[in-house]
Design an enzyme around this catalytic site. Structure first.
Site, mmCIF file in Angstrom:
data_model
loop_
_atom_site.group_PDB
_atom_site.id
_atom_site.type_symbol
_atom_site.label_atom_id
_atom_site.label_comp_id
_atom_site.label_asym_id
_atom_site.label_seq_id
_atom_site.Cartn_x
_atom_site.Cartn_y
_atom_site.Cartn_z
ATOM 1 N N GLU A 61 0.812 -1.221 0.000
ATOM 2 C CA GLU A 61 0.000 0.000 0.000
ATOM 3 C C GLU A 61 0.845 1.271 0.000
ATOM 4 O O GLU A 61 0.335 2.364 -0.226
ATOM 5 C CB GLU A 61 -0.944 0.005 1.201
ATOM 6 C CG GLU A 61 -2.081 -1.003 1.104
ATOM 7 C CD GLU A 61 -1.644 -2.448 1.345
ATOM 8 O OE1 GLU A 61 -2.176 -3.346 0.655
ATOM 9 O OE2 GLU A 61 -0.768 -2.682 2.206
ATOM 10 N N CYS A 83 9.148 -3.174 6.360
ATOM 11 C CA CYS A 83 10.024 -4.338 6.428
ATOM 12 C C CYS A 83 9.271 -5.561 5.927
ATOM 13 O O CYS A 83 8.142 -5.831 6.360
ATOM 14 C CB CYS A 83 10.489 -4.556 7.874
ATOM 15 S SG CYS A 83 11.565 -5.976 8.080
ATOM 16 N N VAL A 84 9.910 -6.283 5.019
ATOM 17 C CA VAL A 84 9.363 -7.527 4.499
ATOM 18 C C VAL A 84 10.377 -8.623 4.812
ATOM 19 O O VAL A 84 11.539 -8.535 4.402
ATOM 20 C CB VAL A 84 9.106 -7.444 2.978
ATOM 21 C CG1 VAL A 84 8.433 -8.722 2.482
ATOM 22 C CG2 VAL A 84 8.277 -6.215 2.632
ATOM 23 N N THR A 89 6.408 -18.834 1.698
ATOM 24 C CA THR A 89 5.741 -18.820 0.396
ATOM 25 C C THR A 89 6.372 -17.773 -0.515
ATOM 26 O O THR A 89 7.235 -17.004 -0.105
ATOM 27 C CB THR A 89 4.242 -18.498 0.550
ATOM 28 O OG1 THR A 89 4.102 -17.128 0.963
ATOM 29 C CG2 THR A 89 3.580 -19.424 1.564
ATOM 30 N N HIS A 91 4.965 -15.188 -1.501
ATOM 31 C CA HIS A 91 4.394 -13.871 -1.213
ATOM 32 C C HIS A 91 5.496 -12.834 -0.992
ATOM 33 O O HIS A 91 5.356 -11.666 -1.370
ATOM 34 C CB HIS A 91 3.480 -13.956 0.018
ATOM 35 C CG HIS A 91 2.769 -12.686 0.342
ATOM 36 N ND1 HIS A 91 1.821 -12.135 -0.487
ATOM 37 C CD2 HIS A 91 2.879 -11.855 1.404
ATOM 38 C CE1 HIS A 91 1.371 -11.016 0.051
ATOM 39 N NE2 HIS A 91 2.006 -10.818 1.199
ATOM 40 N N ASN A 115 13.499 5.061 -0.885
ATOM 41 C CA ASN A 115 12.922 3.747 -0.593
ATOM 42 C C ASN A 115 13.669 3.100 0.574
ATOM 43 O O ASN A 115 14.802 2.676 0.428
ATOM 44 C CB ASN A 115 12.988 2.847 -1.831
ATOM 45 C CG ASN A 115 12.316 1.511 -1.616
ATOM 46 O OD1 ASN A 115 11.916 1.166 -0.507
ATOM 47 N ND2 ASN A 115 12.195 0.746 -2.681
ATOM 48 N N ARG A 129 19.708 -3.395 10.039
ATOM 49 C CA ARG A 129 19.478 -2.416 8.981
ATOM 50 C C ARG A 129 18.626 -1.246 9.447
ATOM 51 O O ARG A 129 18.802 -0.121 8.980
ATOM 52 C CB ARG A 129 18.842 -3.099 7.771
ATOM 53 C CG ARG A 129 19.861 -3.921 6.996
ATOM 54 C CD ARG A 129 19.225 -4.976 6.105
ATOM 55 N NE ARG A 129 20.230 -5.717 5.361
ATOM 56 C CZ ARG A 129 21.010 -6.657 5.877
ATOM 57 N NH1 ARG A 129 20.918 -6.979 7.155
ATOM 58 N NH2 ARG A 129 21.906 -7.277 5.135
#
Length: 184
Positions: A61, A83-84, A89, A91, A115, A129
């Protein structure tokens, strides 16, 4: 050989007039998001910029919120934070690639975006990080947005034709214009 691995960062730009940033954060991992925000706020403060903050549900989003603010609000630049962390999976790849692609496309349209969406394998990598006293990726994202704003201000007002059009061309004369005008 060690010189090849040293990192270099540009000094923050100076501004003649006020800079207003919008931080757009996905706080799914709250502690990580808070560190990213602290770093971004500190970098903005060092450059004399003011900051607003909004939260969105997730990293996907973030580009949508930046696009809306770019159209509807008066911000000079944007800082995307979140954060990802890789899961079980695919995803992870979708979220990483699509959020990055969305921000890149907005940047190519002229928005000044830093970014700072972390894409990591585990929480330990995220902590290092995000921490302002370690890698400070939030501060780095704010600095990137500030540098792009400085470039945009430097180049604003400079317009050059695109394609094959010469810069100083004569008006095009039209034959048989219906309104009697012969200039375009």
């Amino acid at each position: 050989m060690a010189a090849l691995t040293e990192h270099s960062t540009l000094p923050l730009p100076a501004f003649d007039s006020a800079v207003k940033l919008l931080i757009v954060v996905a706080p799914y991992y709250r502690a990580i998001a808070d560190d990213l925000i602290a770093g971004a706020r500190a970098a903005a403060e060092r450059a004399g910029a003011t900051v607003d903050l909004i939260e969105v549900p997730g990293a996907l989003e973030i580009p949508t919120a930046v696009a809306m603010a770019g159209r509807l609000a008066g911000y000079d630049g944007f800082v995307a934070l979140g954060c990802v962390i890789r899961g079980e999976t695919t995803h992870y790849e979708t979220v990483c690639n699509d959020s990055s692609r969305g921000l890149t496309l907005l940047g190519l349209q002229g928005l000044c975006i830093g970014n700072g969406i972390l894409t990591v394998e585990n929480i330990d990598q995220a902590v290092v990080r995000a921490a302002p006293d370690q890698q400070d990726k939030g501060g780095g994202a704010a600095a990137a947005a500030l540098h792009l704003i400085a470039l945009q201000r430097r180049w604003s007002g400079t317009r050059r034709p695109v394609g094959f059009a010469p810069e100083d061309r004569d008006p095009v004369r039209l034959a048989g214009a219906l309104d009697g005008s012969s200039l375009a």
